[in-house]
Design a protein around this motif. Structure first.
Motif, PDB file in Angstrom:
ATOM      1  N   LYS A  25       0.839  -1.209   0.000  1.00 29.28           N
ATOM      2  CA  LYS A  25       0.000   0.000   0.000  1.00 29.28           C
ATOM      3  C   LYS A  25       0.871   1.255   0.000  1.00 29.28           C
ATOM      4  O   LYS A  25       0.580   2.229  -0.698  1.00 29.28           O
ATOM      5  N   GLU A  26       1.936   1.229   0.779  1.00 29.74           N
ATOM      6  CA  GLU A  26       2.865   2.365   0.849  1.00 29.74           C
ATOM      7  C   GLU A  26       3.505   2.623  -0.524  1.00 29.74           C
ATOM      8  O   GLU A  26       3.574   3.763  -0.988  1.00 29.74           O
ATOM      9  N   VAL A  27       3.956   1.560  -1.194  1.00 22.34           N
ATOM     10  CA  VAL A  27       4.579   1.702  -2.516  1.00 22.34           C
ATOM     11  C   VAL A  27       3.564   2.265  -3.516  1.00 22.34           C
ATOM     12  O   VAL A  27       3.869   3.172  -4.287  1.00 22.34           O
ATOM     13  N   VAL A  28       2.336   1.739  -3.486  1.00 15.40           N
ATOM     14  CA  VAL A  28       1.287   2.189  -4.409  1.00 15.40           C
ATOM     15  C   VAL A  28       0.910   3.640  -4.134  1.00 15.40           C
ATOM     16  O   VAL A  28       0.680   4.421  -5.059  1.00 15.40           O
ATOM     17  N   THR A  29       0.890   4.031  -2.868  1.00 18.94           N
ATOM     18  CA  THR A  29       0.551   5.406  -2.493  1.00 18.94           C
ATOM     19  C   THR A  29       1.640   6.392  -2.908  1.00 18.94           C
ATOM     20  O   THR A  29       1.342   7.495  -3.364  1.00 18.94           O
ATOM     21  N   GLU A  30       2.899   5.980  -2.797  1.00 23.94           N
ATOM     22  CA  GLU A  30       4.024   6.883  -3.067  1.00 23.94           C
ATOM     23  C   GLU A  30       4.351   7.029  -4.549  1.00 23.94           C
ATOM     24  O   GLU A  30       5.105   7.916  -4.924  1.00 23.94           O
ATOM     25  N   ASN A  31       3.814   6.150  -5.401  1.00 24.39           N
ATOM     26  CA  ASN A  31       4.131   6.169  -6.829  1.00 24.39           C
ATOM     27  C   ASN A  31       2.844   6.213  -7.644  1.00 24.39           C
ATOM     28  O   ASN A  31       1.877   5.531  -7.319  1.00 24.39           O
ATOM     29  N   ASP A  32       2.851   7.000  -8.713  1.00 21.39           N
ATOM     30  CA  ASP A  32       1.649   7.125  -9.542  1.00 21.39           C
ATOM     31  C   ASP A  32       1.294   5.821 -10.234  1.00 21.39           C
ATOM     32  O   ASP A  32       0.133   5.448 -10.337  1.00 21.39           O
ATOM     33  N   VAL A  33       2.301   5.119 -10.760  1.00 26.13           N
ATOM     34  CA  VAL A  33       2.080   3.864 -11.475  1.00 26.13           C
ATOM     35  C   VAL A  33       3.014   2.811 -10.891  1.00 26.13           C
ATOM     36  O   VAL A  33       4.215   3.053 -10.761  1.00 26.13           O
ATOM     37  N   VAL A  34       2.443   1.660 -10.526  1.00 27.01           N
ATOM     38  CA  VAL A  34       3.231   0.572  -9.937  1.00 27.01           C
ATOM     39  C   VAL A  34       2.877  -0.732 -10.640  1.00 27.01           C
ATOM     40  O   VAL A  34       1.713  -1.138 -10.671  1.00 27.01           O
ATOM     41  N   ALA A  58      13.933   0.173 -14.682  1.00 26.31           N
ATOM     42  CA  ALA A  58      15.016   1.091 -15.026  1.00 26.31           C
ATOM     43  C   ALA A  58      14.615   2.090 -16.108  1.00 26.31           C
ATOM     44  O   ALA A  58      15.076   3.228 -16.105  1.00 26.31           O
ATOM     45  N   GLU A  59      13.749   1.678 -17.024  1.00 20.28           N
ATOM     46  CA  GLU A  59      13.527   2.472 -18.228  1.00 20.28           C
ATOM     47  C   GLU A  59      12.156   3.120 -18.355  1.00 20.28           C
ATOM     48  O   GLU A  59      11.884   3.796 -19.345  1.00 20.28           O
ATOM     49  N   THR A  60      11.259   2.912 -17.394  1.00 25.46           N
ATOM     50  CA  THR A  60       9.947   3.564 -17.470  1.00 25.46           C
ATOM     51  C   THR A  60       9.741   4.420 -16.217  1.00 25.46           C
ATOM     52  O   THR A  60      10.508   4.336 -15.260  1.00 25.46           O
ATOM     53  N   VAL A  88       0.227  -7.216 -11.566  1.00 23.66           N
ATOM     54  CA  VAL A  88      -0.890  -6.334 -11.261  1.00 23.66           C
ATOM     55  C   VAL A  88      -0.392  -4.906 -11.419  1.00 23.66           C
ATOM     56  O   VAL A  88       0.627  -4.533 -10.835  1.00 23.66           O
ATOM     57  N   LEU A  89      -1.111  -4.129 -12.220  1.00 21.42           N
ATOM     58  CA  LEU A  89      -0.719  -2.743 -12.466  1.00 21.42           C
ATOM     59  C   LEU A  89      -1.652  -1.811 -11.706  1.00 21.42           C
ATOM     60  O   LEU A  89      -2.877  -1.950 -11.789  1.00 21.42           O
ATOM     61  N   PHE A  90      -1.046  -0.903 -10.950  1.00 25.48           N
ATOM     62  CA  PHE A  90      -1.789   0.111 -10.217  1.00 25.48           C
ATOM     63  C   PHE A  90      -1.515   1.465 -10.847  1.00 25.48           C
ATOM     64  O   PHE A  90      -0.371   1.767 -11.203  1.00 25.48           O
ATOM     65  N   ALA A  91      -2.546   2.286 -10.974  1.00 25.80           N
ATOM     66  CA  ALA A  91      -2.381   3.662 -11.433  1.00 25.80           C
ATOM     67  C   ALA A  91      -3.200   4.542 -10.506  1.00 25.80           C
ATOM     68  O   ALA A  91      -4.375   4.251 -10.234  1.00 25.80           O
ATOM     69  N   ASP A  92      -2.573   5.587  -9.987  1.00 25.76           N
ATOM     70  CA  ASP A  92      -3.230   6.511  -9.059  1.00 25.76           C
ATOM     71  C   ASP A  92      -3.905   5.774  -7.902  1.00 25.76           C
ATOM     72  O   ASP A  92      -5.023   6.099  -7.502  1.00 25.76           O
ATOM     73  N   MET A 110       4.312  -1.129 -23.340  1.00 22.88           N
ATOM     74  CA  MET A 110       3.175  -0.377 -23.892  1.00 22.88           C
ATOM     75  C   MET A 110       2.064  -0.249 -22.853  1.00 22.88           C
ATOM     76  O   MET A 110       1.449   0.802 -22.721  1.00 22.88           O
ATOM     77  N   LEU A 111       1.810  -1.319 -22.112  1.00 13.81           N
ATOM     78  CA  LEU A 111       0.784  -1.300 -21.073  1.00 13.81           C
ATOM     79  C   LEU A 111       1.125  -0.257 -20.003  1.00 13.81           C
ATOM     80  O   LEU A 111       0.288   0.576 -19.648  1.00 13.81           O
ATOM     81  N   VAL A 112       2.367  -0.297 -19.516  1.00 17.54           N
ATOM     82  CA  VAL A 112       2.809   0.651 -18.482  1.00 17.54           C
ATOM     83  C   VAL A 112       2.736   2.085 -19.009  1.00 17.54           C
ATOM     84  O   VAL A 112       2.254   2.983 -18.320  1.00 17.54           O
TER      85      VAL A 112
END
Length: 117
Positions: A25-34, A58-60, A88-92, A110-112
């Motif tokens: 939860k902390e990682v998802v909260t601190e980053n826009d896209v995980v 490294a690259e996105t 699993v991709l999280f955004a916002d 492309m997905l990210v």
């Protein structure tokens, strides 16, 4: 097109190993896209995916989290992970995508990038 926030520019360039729901939860909260990689050490396809997720970290502009399903069975269960690898991709702060199995780097990139641009 969304403007780049400070968290995008500061996304970690190495995968973050997550231990438990609060840590994720902390990682998802601190980053826009995980992009979260649910994996197991004994899983052959997970090992094939490893260099791809490292490259994406490294690259996105996405953060990459890694969750060992053997050490975090409750967390894996909470996200309905039944097989590994599962991404699993999280955004916002919200779960937006789930991918089961090994995917090519271009597909995942492309997905990210749909969510980071």
């Amino acid at each position: 097109m969304a403007t780049e926030s400070a968290t995008d520019a500061d996304a970690p360039t190495e995968p973050i190993f997550v231990d438990g729901q609060a840590n994720l939860k902390e990682v998802v909260t601190e980053n826009d896209v995980v992009l979260t990689d649910f994996y197991a050490d004994w899983c052959g396809p997970c090992k094939m995916l490893e260099p791809i997720v490292k490259s994406l970290a490294a690259e996105t502009d996405a953060a990459v989290a890694k969750v060992d399903v053997d050490a975090n069975q409750q967390l894996a269960s909470a996200y309905g992970v039944r097989g590994v690898p599962t991404l699993v991709l999280f955004a916002d702060g919200e779960q937006v995508e789930e991918i089961v199995g090994v995917q090519g780097e271009d597909q995942l990139r492309m997905l990210v990038e749909q969510y980071t641009e």
